[in-house]
Design an enzyme around this catalytic site. Structure first.
Site, PDB file in Angstrom:
ATOM      1  CE  LYS A 229      -4.056  -2.149   0.731  1.00 14.06           C
ATOM      2  NZ  LYS A 229      -5.178  -2.088  -0.205  1.00 14.06           N
TER       3      LYS A 229
ATOM      4  CD  GLU B  71     -10.723   3.600   1.014  1.00 14.34           C
ATOM      5  OE1 GLU B  71     -10.673   4.810   0.747  1.00 14.34           O
ATOM      6  OE2 GLU B  71      -9.994   2.761   0.457  1.00 14.34           O
TER       7      GLU B  71
ATOM      8  CB  SER C 231       0.004  -8.075  -0.645  1.00  7.61           C
ATOM      9  OG  SER C 231      -0.799  -8.859   0.222  1.00  7.61           O
TER      10      SER C 231
HETATM   11  C1  LIG Z   1      -1.430  -6.818   3.058  1.00  2.40           C
HETATM   12  C2  LIG Z   1      -2.647  -6.583   2.230  1.00  2.40           C
HETATM   13  N1  LIG Z   1      -2.818  -7.302   1.110  1.00  2.40           N
HETATM   14  C3  LIG Z   1      -3.908  -7.135   0.328  1.00  2.40           C
HETATM   15  C4  LIG Z   1      -4.909  -6.240   0.665  1.00  2.40           C
HETATM   16  C5  LIG Z   1      -6.117  -6.147  -0.204  1.00  2.40           C
HETATM   17  O1  LIG Z   1      -6.174  -5.004  -0.985  1.00  2.40           O
HETATM   18  P1  LIG Z   1      -5.843  -5.046  -2.529  1.00  2.40           P
HETATM   19  O2  LIG Z   1      -6.687  -6.130  -3.131  1.00  2.40           O
HETATM   20  O3  LIG Z   1      -6.215  -3.691  -3.014  1.00  2.40           O
HETATM   21  O4  LIG Z   1      -4.396  -5.341  -2.697  1.00  2.40           O
HETATM   22  C6  LIG Z   1      -4.777  -5.455   1.821  1.00  2.40           C
HETATM   23  C7  LIG Z   1      -5.800  -4.469   2.190  1.00  2.40           C
HETATM   24  O5  LIG Z   1      -5.861  -3.945   3.250  1.00  2.40           O
HETATM   25  C8  LIG Z   1      -3.611  -5.643   2.624  1.00  2.40           C
HETATM   26  O6  LIG Z   1      -3.435  -4.945   3.755  1.00  2.40           O
END
Ligand SMILES: Cc1ncc(COP(=O)(O)O)c(C=O)c1O
Length: 405
Positions: free
Chosen positions: A91, A113, A384
């Site tokens: 993020k 948000e 992620s």
């Molecule tokens: C570590 C992590 N991965 C994935 C997501 C999911 O969001 P996105 O699908 O936009 O990557 C989030 C959302 O808070 C997150 O904190």
């Protein structure tokens, strides 16, 4: 228009995307569209963003071959270590871009948000770093699940507003953030946290996070002298997935897999699998896939992971799914938690529960790919984020805490 080129000038990816917002926001969205595209072709802006990414956020993130996990998976598993970024998730890439853009537009305040809290923490961090006021909207249910992230945001100087409407999760937080934005648009930029919302947000957020795939593609070529057979990621709104997919879209031999939150199982109705089990409709300013009932009312989603607990998906994913360029499948809470523990035990890496969905999906498709290709497949997974924020949930799930005497 091919899937490498979207959106069109009106913000559509095929039939998805667009702008379904109150009149009061149209001028702000027009300004944002012009400014972000100007910024991305301005050497000074791009140079400053690269500098912040490198010197502040720790980019490029590592590409790591998970050897012990690979033995269990029957595939070579490469992990894109977004968990090692400053603030612990992918993020940060998006918020540094949007916060710098806020400055460039001469606005003094950001709002956001957040579900899991990672986007809120990243926004509060960027606001502190760039001297912006910051308000974060978060569903009450999520403030409970992610109490530590609430404290982190407040520590960083942000105001956290606990939203008590609807299911008290991300969807409701987003509604409140839009309400605030309509009233404060002259001096406020809304830092949307994923590849959703009205045009230009889906394209802009994708452009700020697409470095994940650009880096991973170059790192794969360096490490393996070839590209992976498949790229896997979890899909909430879809920013980490598009971030890693986008640079690979022209590589026809590289399969793209997005894994949605299957919750208790899609058949139970308690899930967040908008592409697998939803239909086309409009939510939060864009036409896309979402969970809805027969009357077109949005259905509440469910997932063990707050970051995936959202009933819609970014419009570019809807398009990639319809065109067949990417494949989307649900992963249940139980499957994700099994993968969560496996990564901890084989590699000493505690992932975010969101990321564990992508990992579980990769473990599922590995044998399928091996049969199809007739050799050990190479599977790239976007890790992620890190799991510190999820330890309470994991400890409960696995019964790791001592009973109170
Ligand atoms: C570590 C992590 N991965 C994935 C997501 C999911 O969001 P996105 O699908 O936009 O990557 C989030 C959302 O808070 C997150 O904190």
């Amino acid at each position: 228009m091919t899937t490498t080129e979207g959106p069109d000038t009106r913000g559509y990816f095929g039939v998805y995307g667009g702008r379904f917002v109150p009149e009061a926001l149209i001028a702000a969205l027009d300004e944002l569209d012009v400014e972000y595209r100007k910024a991305l072709s301005d050497k000074e802006f791009v140079g400053e963003l690269e500098r912040m990414g490198r010197d502040y956020a720790g980019l490029p993130s590592l590409l790591y071959e998970a050897r012990r996990l690979s033995e269990k998976a029957g595939a070579r598993i490469l992990l894109k270590r977004e968990d090692l970024n400053h603030t612990g998730a992918h993020k940060v890439r998006n918020v540094l871009g949007q916060a710098l853009l806020t400055k460039r537009m001469g606005k003094r305040r950001v709002i956001a948000e957040t579900g899991a809290g990672q986007h809120g923490v990243a926004t509060a961090t960027a606001a502190a770093y760039l001297d912006l006021e910051c308000t974060v909207y978060m569903g009450e249910e999520d403030t409970r699940r992610q109490a530590l992230n609430v404290a982190r945001m407040r520590m960083l100087g942000a105001e956290v507003v606990s939203v008590k409407s609807g299911s008290r999760t991300l969807k409701d937080a987003m509604n409140e953030a839009f309400r605030d934005w309509v009233a404060s648009v002259d001096y406020t930029h809304y830092v949307v946290g994923s590849v959703g919302g009205p045009h230009p947000f889906p394209a802009m957020v994708r452009d700020f996070v697409r470095g994940i795939g650009v880096e991973a593609r170059a790192q794969s070529l360096e490490l393996l002298d070839r590209l992976p057979d498949a790229v896997c990621a979890c899909v909430g709104g879809g920013s980490n997935a598009l971030g890693i997919f986008h640079a690979f879209i022209p590589d026809a031999d590289v399969r793209l897999f997005g894994f949605e939150a299957g919750g208790d199982g899609v058949e139970t109705g308690r899930h967040a699998a908008a592409i697998t089990a939803g239909g086309a409709g409009v939510l939060h300013g864009a036409r896309t896939y979402l969970l809805q009932d027969e009357d077109g009312q949005t259905i509440e989603s469910h997932s063990i992971s707050a970051g995936l607990d959202y009933p819609a998906v970014g419009p570019e994913h809807a398009w990639l799914s319809d065109t067949g360029r990417a494949t989307y499948e649900p992963v249940t809470d139980a499957e994700a938690m099994q993968a969560f523990r496996l990564l901890c035990r084989t590699e000493g890496i505690i992932p975010a529960i969101e990321s564990a969905h992508g990992l579980a999906g990769a473990l599922r498709i590995a044998p399928r790919l091996a049969t199809e290709l007739g050799r050990e497949p190479i599977v790239l997974v976007n890790l992620s984020g890190r799991g510190d924020k999820d330890m309470e949930t994991a400890a409960k799930w696995f019964g790791l805490l001592e009973e109170k005497s």
